[in-house]
Enzyme design. Structure first.
Site, short mmCIF file in Angstrom:
data_model
loop_
_atom_site.label_atom_id
_atom_site.label_comp_id
_atom_site.label_asym_id
_atom_site.label_seq_id
_atom_site.Cartn_x
_atom_site.Cartn_y
_atom_site.Cartn_z
N GLY B 148 1.43 -1.20 -0.48
CA GLY B 148 -0.13 -0.08 0.33
C GLY B 148 1.15 1.21 0.15
CB CYS B 149 0.48 4.66 -0.99
SG CYS B 149 -1.21 5.52 -0.94
CE1 TYR B 150 -1.12 8.07 3.82
CE2 TYR B 150 -3.59 6.47 2.95
CZ TYR B 150 -3.68 8.30 3.74
OH TYR B 150 -4.04 9.28 3.06
CB THR B 152 5.40 2.43 0.20
OG1 THR B 152 4.75 0.95 -0.08
CG2 THR B 152 6.35 2.25 -0.51
#
Lengths: 337, 337, 337, 337
Positions: B148-150, B152
Site C-alpha cells: 500500500g502507499c501509506y 511503503t
C-alpha cells in the site's frame, strides 16, 4: 469611539487587523505605521481595501507613535521588544502580536529566538492573551501578549485533557500543518509559488520557537511538567493550521466521555466548537473559530486531538480583536462574526 | 519481449503503469482491461497518452484475461480477490496492486476492509513486494502483493530503527499527508476541487485499512510486537505522501549515528535516499524514490523520521515495475529513472 | 558521446535541461555554469536530482567555458548577448534559450526589452529554433535561437490558418495563461505563494517582449503583415501555458475542414497533436507535446484556436533538446518521450 | 424584520446567501428548502455555519413554500421556471438567481439551455438585476432576475465603452477564467481535485448559455447590435472570474480618457472600482466588488478591458442581496461590506 494605531501594519497580520476593524463601530484605526512601505497608500499594497480605507503607511519612527487608546503591535518577533517602552508611554493599552513577551524567561529567547531580549524587565508583565484560558486577567490588563498561531491551536486542543489528567503530560506529539501566510509577506525563494505548490516539507523539527510557549502555558495552566515534540509542516494553502496531537491516555475513557469533557470545558467559549468527527480547515477560514475533534484509540491507549484555526484570524488578528473586546468590555464576539 | 496485461487499467494506478511501461524495452502491454470504461480508447480517458498508446479498454471479463507472462492487477481492494484464481490460470506471474493479499489473516479483512475474504486459501501465498525488505523472495516468486502507499512510506521510514532496537515498537505515532490521487479516480463530492482545495482534513483516524499492514510487516520483519497510531490526512496536492513518525528512543543516539545507521541499511537500495535535513514531496514527484530524513530530540527522548514518496509511483505503479524487474531478472532501476 | 555545457544551469530551464539530458545516451552534460549558485552541488539546489547527477555549479566566468560539442545558454534575456562571442569560440554549436537572438532588429530590443543590444552584428545569424517551421535550417545551423514559451504556443496555433489565408492577419487576439515557473526561480513578493495562489492577474498588456517575436516569425513565415494583441495572465499552476486565440475568418470553413487542414499541416511533426475538442494543460505536462484544438464560430465569423504546452519543456528545455536532436542528426523525439 | 426563504439552499449560492444574510439586521432566513439534502442540518453540510445558524433543510415541495416577504431562488437553471408561479403566490417579492427569466425569448432557451421554457408567459416580467444598469427598475420591481456570473463581469466591463460608442459592438472577444465553484457543488469526475488542479481547459466555446444574456443585455442597454465570441475557461481556484475583453476602437482615445470615462460611468456605483493597472482576483474575493482595468493599444487600435468578480458574491449571492437592498429601500451596501 476608541482610537487605535497599528505598528507593523504592512504585514499580513496588520492588514488582517485593518480588515477586521473596518467592521467595528467601536474602534477606529487612526494610524498605520510600517517600516518598508512608509509613504505608500494602504490600498496600493492591499488592493482589496480600495474604497474602504483611506490611510497612508506612516514611518515606523518613535516620534510618530500617536497617543491612542490602544496600540496593536504587529511587528516581527524581535522588533517589538525594543519599541515597546515607547509605545507604553503613548498608548493606554497594548496588544502585542509578536512573540516578544509571551515567555517568562530571557534565556528561552536566547535559545529559541536566537537573540538576547532587549527589555527583560518587562518579561512577565504581559497577560497571555488566550481568552479561553485567561479571560479574567485579560479584562484587567493593559498589556496583552497575543498568542502564537501554532500555540493557539495546540493549547486549545490539549487544555481540557491535560487539566483533567486524562493524558500523560510527557511525550506528547504535536504535528501541525500550516498555510503559507503564517510565514508572513515574504520574498524568499523558498516561499515562492513554484517551490511551495504541490509540495510539503517539515521544518524546524524540535527547535521551533513556539515549543517553549506551548510547554510553558500548558505547564502553568495545568500544574504539570509538559514536554512535547512539535513538528510543523508547510503545506500549499494560503491560510489555516491543522494540528494533530497524539498523547498517551492515563485513564480509560470513552469517545462520548471525552467529547463531553471538551464540550463542558468550552461551554462559555464562543469561538471554540467541538466536533463529533474530524475537523476541517475550510470550516474556520476567515473566522475566529477553533474547531476541535478527537478520537480515543483503545487498542493503543492513546488519544488523538485535532484542531483547526485560521492562522491570520484566531491565530493572530482575530484573537487580538477578541482580546480588545475583553479589555474594553465589549461583547467578546463583536466584529468577529 | 514479455507480454503483460493490466486488469483495472482505467484507474490512476493502471494509467500510471501504462505510462511507465511505455519507457520499457522489455515489456509490452498487450491488453488493458477495465470495468466502466470498456470500449473507450485509452487516450480518450488519458489524453496525455495520445499518440503514444493505441489500445482500447477491453471488458473486465474472465474469458478476456489473456495468456501473458505477467498480469498486473490494479483493481480496487475487494475486487482482486475474486478474480485472482482465474488470473493465475492464465498469467505466468502476477503483481497485485490491491490490498487483497497483503495480510495473513481473513479476520483482519473483515475488521479493516469491512468484508469477508473471497479467497482465504490464497492468503499467505503472495510475497509482500517491498524490494528493500524482500528482494530475494520477490525474485523467486510468481505472485507478489504490491505494498500500500501509506505502508511503503511508513515501513521504509521505520525499518532500520526498529530492526536495531533504537526505538520502542509500542506507541509509535504515524502522521501521513496524502495527495488526492491516493483516493483514485473519483466522482464523490468530498473529492471535488472546491471541497479539497484550501482545505485539510484527517480521516479514518485509528481505523484505516493500512494499519494492520504496517504493524504486520514491521512486526514480522523485526520480530517485535509493533503497535502504532496512524492518522492519515488529505491535503490539496495531486500526488505525494509525507509521513512523519514519532517514536520513543530506547537508546541514546546522536543525529550522525542514526543517519549512518539508515545510510547503511539502505546502502543497496537504489530508490531510497537518506537526507541530512527534512525531505520534501517535490523531490520525489513522478519518481520511484523514497527520501527519508530524521531528527533526534534529546530533550524529549524521541526520534522523528520523515519520509516522502509519490503515491502513484513508489506507492503503486513504480514499485510494481520495480518488483517486475526483480522477478524477471532485469536491472532493478530499469524504466524507472 | 557528445559533450555539452549548460550556461545558466541553476535556473528552472537549466535544471529541466539536466533532467531531460539524464535520459540521453547521446549527450553528456560536462559542465553546469551558474552565477549565484557557483560552488553549490546541483542536487542541493534541486534535490530531485540527488543520486542522479554528480556536478557542482561552476562560476559563470569566461575562462570557465569549456570546449564542448554543444553549449546551451539558459541565461536570462540580456545576459546571453554579451557572453555569446566567447561561447562561439569554444563550442561547436550553440542553442540559446534566451530571447537575445530571436529578433532581427536591435531597435526592437530597445523597445521591448528596454536595453540596447550588446552584439547587434550577430542579429540574424541564429536560426529560429521552432522545428515545426524551420526543421531544415536547424539541421544546417550551428547557432539556434530557441523560441520563447508564449511564442511557441501561439505560433504553432496560428501557422496553418495564416499560411492558408483562412484568417485575417490583422487584429488577432491572443490570450495566454501561464504557470508560475515561466517567471523563473524568483524571490519577488509578487511571486510568493500567498500572492499567486487563489489569484489571477494579467500583466504587461500590450507591451510584452514576446509580441515582436510572434509578429515577426508569423509575418515572415506567411508573407503577410501580422499584428496581434497579446494579453498574458499569471495563473496558480506550476507549469503550462494555455493560449486561446481569436481571429476573423476570411473564408467560410467547416469545423472538419479546419481540423483536417491542421492535421495535414502537422502530419510530420511528432510533437503536435490536433484535438477534436478543447485541449487541456494536464495532457502535455512534463512532455514536449503541443496540443491544439479549434472552434469555428459561424455566427460571429471567427475562429478560436487553443494550444497547450509545458512552458519548461516544449516552451524551453524540451524544444532545445528537440533542436539538438535535429542539429546532430538524432531522431527528433529521442530523450523526449 | 423581513422574512425570507431560500429555495435551493443546499447549493453553493444558497449557502453563500445564508452566510451574507447572517450579517443582516434587516432580514431573517425563515426557511431553507432543498432537494437532495432535505432533513439534514444546514451546518452538517456547511460546517463553517455551526453555531451560527440553526436550520434544517426542508423538502423542496410546493406546499412547503412559506409566506414570506422575499423568496430567493437559488435553484439550477431549468428548475426555477416550473416552480415560480407557486412562489409568486406566496412571496411578496422574488429574486431568482437562475437563468430562467433573464432572456426575453423562449427560443433562446431551447437553443442555449437545450430545453423548452416551462413558463414562457413570464418571460420579460422580471427586471434584469444588474444594479449598475437598472437600479431604478429594480427598486420598483417585485421580480428580479439576478444576472449570471460571467455576464456580470463582462457587461460591467463593456457598458461604458459601448454606450459611448468607443468600441465596435461587433467582433468583441470575451475570454473568461472561472473558479470551480461556478460549476456548483458537484460530484462529477471532471470536477474532482486531481482533474482540475494543475490544469486549465476551455469549454463550451461558442455555445455557452451566457452568450445570449450578454448580447441581449448589452444590445438593449446600448441600442446597438452586439455580437461577441465568448470563451470560458476552468482554472484551479475556488472562487473568482477574470474576464479579459478585446474590442476594436472606433475612436482614438488615450488611456487617461478611457479611465475617466469609466470612473464617471460608475461614479455612483458603490461596488465598481476602476483600477489604473490590471485588476487581480484576490482583491475582490469574498466581496461584492467588481474591479475593472483597461489598456488602450494604439498600435493595433484595440481596447483591452479586464474585470474581476467573486462569482459567488457579485456573481450570485452578493448581487442578490444588493438587489434586495434596492428593492426594500435599504442602503445599497448593507450587509455587503
Amino acid at each position: 469611539m476608541l482610537t487605535s494605531a497599528i505598528l507593523g501594519a504592512s504585514g499580513y497580520s496588520g492588514a488582517e487587523l485593518m480588515r477586521i476593524l473596518l467592521r467595528s463601530a467601536d474602534v477606529q484605526v487612526t494610524a498605520a505605521l510600517a517600516g518598508k512601505s512608509a509613504g505608500e497608500r494602504v490600498d496600493t499594497l492591499y488592493p482589496d481595501l480600495a474604497g474602504r480605507i483611506d490611510l497612508v503607511f506612516e514611518p515606523l519612527e518613535l516620534e510618530r507613535i500617536p497617543r491612542v487608546d490602544l496600540a496593536f503591535l504587529a511587528l516581527p518577533s524581535g522588533e517589538a521588544m525594543s519599541i515597546i517602552p515607547h509605545v507604553r508611554a503613548r498608548a493606554a493599552r497594548i496588544i502585542d502580536l509578536s512573540g516578544d513577551f509571551r515567555l517568562p524567561d530571557a534565556a528561552l529567547y536566547q535559545r529559541y529566538y536566537k537573540h538576547a531580549h532587549a527589555a527583560p524587565s518587562l518579561l512577565g508583565k504581559a497577560v497571555y492573551g488566550l481568552p479561553e484560558l485567561n479571560r479574567e486577567q485579560i479584562a484587567q490588563s493593559d498589556f496583552v501578549a497575543n498568542p502564537g498561531c501554532y500555540p493557539t491551536g495546540a493549547i486549545l486542543a490539549l487544555l481540557p485533557a491535560l487539566k483533567q489528567g486524562i493524558v500523560d503530560p510527557q511525550g506528547i506529539v504535536v504535528n501541525s500543518l500550516s498555510g503559507v501566510s503564517g510565514a508572513g509577506r515574504s520574498s524568499s525563494v523558498e516561499l515562492s509559488f513554484t517551490e511551495v505548490n504541490e509540495n510539503i516539507r517539515a521544518y524546524k523539527v524540535g527547535n521551533h520557537q513556539h515549543i517553549p510557549e506551548m510547554e510553558y502555558v500548558l505547564g502553568t495552566a495545568t500544574g504539570s511538567d509538559v514536554t512535547l515534540t512539535f513538528i510543523p509542516h508547510l503545506v500549499p494553502i494560503n491560510r489555516g493550521i491543522y494540528t494533530t496531537i497524539s498523547a498517551r491516555l492515563q485513564h480509560a475513557i470513552t469517545q462520548e466521555e471525552i467529547l463531553d469533557l471538551y464540550r463542558t470545558a468550552y461551554r462559555d467559549a464562543p469561538f471554540v466548537r467541538i466536533k463529533p468527527g474530524t475537523p476541517e480547515i475550510r470550516s474556520v477560514l476567515r473566522t475566529n473559530y477553533c474547531d476541535i475533534g478527537m478520537a480515543v484509540e483503545h487498542r493503543t491507549g492513546r488519544l488523538t486531538v485535532m484542531s483547526v484555526i485560521d492562522n491570520m484570524v484566531k491565530g493572530a488578528a482575530g484573537q487580538a480583536v477578541q482580546n480588545m473586546n475583553i479589555m474594553f468590555g465589549f461583547p467578546e464576539v463583536r466584529s468577529l462574526l
